[in-house]
Design a protein around this motif. Structure first.
Motif, mmCIF file in Angstrom:
data_model
loop_
_atom_site.group_PDB
_atom_site.id
_atom_site.type_symbol
_atom_site.label_atom_id
_atom_site.label_comp_id
_atom_site.label_asym_id
_atom_site.label_seq_id
_atom_site.Cartn_x
_atom_site.Cartn_y
_atom_site.Cartn_z
ATOM 1 N N ARG A 27 -122.963 -15.274 -18.361
ATOM 2 C CA ARG A 27 -122.309 -14.956 -16.873
ATOM 3 C C ARG A 27 -120.842 -14.588 -17.091
ATOM 4 N NH1 ARG A 27 -125.806 -18.937 -17.487
ATOM 5 N NH2 ARG A 27 -127.454 -19.604 -15.698
ATOM 6 N N ASN A 28 -120.437 -14.294 -15.942
ATOM 7 C CA ASN A 28 -119.098 -13.661 -15.929
ATOM 8 C C ASN A 28 -117.990 -14.828 -16.242
ATOM 9 O OD1 ASN A 28 -117.485 -11.391 -15.797
ATOM 10 N ND2 ASN A 28 -116.774 -12.115 -13.364
ATOM 11 N N GLY A 29 -117.178 -14.417 -17.333
ATOM 12 C CA GLY A 29 -116.272 -15.534 -17.621
ATOM 13 C C GLY A 29 -116.582 -16.384 -18.783
ATOM 14 N N ASP A 30 -117.803 -16.220 -19.409
ATOM 15 C CA ASP A 30 -118.356 -16.841 -20.443
ATOM 16 C C ASP A 30 -117.367 -16.882 -21.615
ATOM 17 O OD1 ASP A 30 -120.308 -18.352 -19.240
ATOM 18 O OD2 ASP A 30 -121.855 -17.324 -19.962
ATOM 19 N N LEU A 31 -117.149 -18.001 -22.280
ATOM 20 C CA LEU A 31 -116.288 -17.957 -23.612
ATOM 21 C C LEU A 31 -117.162 -17.848 -24.821
ATOM 22 C CD1 LEU A 31 -113.329 -18.040 -24.710
ATOM 23 C CD2 LEU A 31 -113.694 -20.515 -24.987
ATOM 24 N N ILE A 32 -117.118 -17.051 -25.732
ATOM 25 C CA ILE A 32 -118.203 -16.865 -26.691
ATOM 26 C C ILE A 32 -117.176 -17.078 -27.993
ATOM 27 C CG2 ILE A 32 -119.639 -15.415 -27.911
ATOM 28 C CD1 ILE A 32 -120.021 -13.989 -25.248
ATOM 29 N N PHE A 80 -116.543 -12.859 -21.972
ATOM 30 C CA PHE A 80 -117.525 -12.101 -21.566
ATOM 31 C C PHE A 80 -117.008 -11.713 -20.059
ATOM 32 C CE2 PHE A 80 -121.209 -11.698 -18.823
ATOM 33 C CZ PHE A 80 -121.765 -10.355 -19.401
ATOM 34 N N TRP A 81 -117.016 -10.549 -19.664
ATOM 35 C CA TRP A 81 -116.796 -10.112 -18.180
ATOM 36 C C TRP A 81 -117.384 -8.993 -17.884
ATOM 37 C CZ3 TRP A 81 -113.585 -13.057 -15.305
ATOM 38 C CH2 TRP A 81 -112.686 -13.791 -15.699
#
Length: 129
Positions: free
Chosen positions: A78-83, A92-93
């Motif tokens: 999802r938009n903004g997820d931190l991996i 992730f954007w």
């Protein structure tokens, strides 16, 4: 398109756009996003498209991959997820949409309108005189 912002490690501050899928992340030379960092495997993970679930992150079976602090083997992004891949953190954007230039189309429209006005005035003048 998808954008990865690298938040830590030697490439911190870089932004990488993923234009094709599967998009592979790891140390290997053939990786689409090559990351050097402690705990990053040769083939650490990949992002794929799934018609029903959207964009999926799949981790290599032995590699430690965290998304928003939770260990994952496969998850929808999802938009903004931190991996987190080892000691490297990515965000992730969805990349910003790029608008195509409309100047030629707008200019052509105004020229066509001006020509139409000239033709109409010419017809009115010709019919009244």
């Amino acid at each position: 398109m998808v954008l990865f912002r690298i938040l830590s490690g030697s490439m911190a501050g870089a932004e990488i756009v993923a234009c094709h899928f599967p998009f592979r992340v790891g140390r290997a030379a053939r990786a689409d996003l090559r990351i050097e960092g402690g705990g990053v495997w040769e083939e650490h993970c990949e992002v794929t498209r799934d018609a029903g679930r959207g964009l999926l992150l799949r981790s290599h079976a032995a590699a430690l991959t965290l998304v928003n602090g939770q260990k994952v083997e496969e998850t929808a992004l999802r938009n903004g997820d931190l991996i987190e891949l080892g000691e490297v953190r990515l965000q992730f954007w969805l990349s910003p949409a790029v608008q195509t230039g409309l100047a030629l189309r707008e200019t052509s429209t105004w020229i066509a309108l001006a020509a139409l006005v000239v033709v109409q005035f010419s017809l009115v003048y010709w019919l009244t005189h």
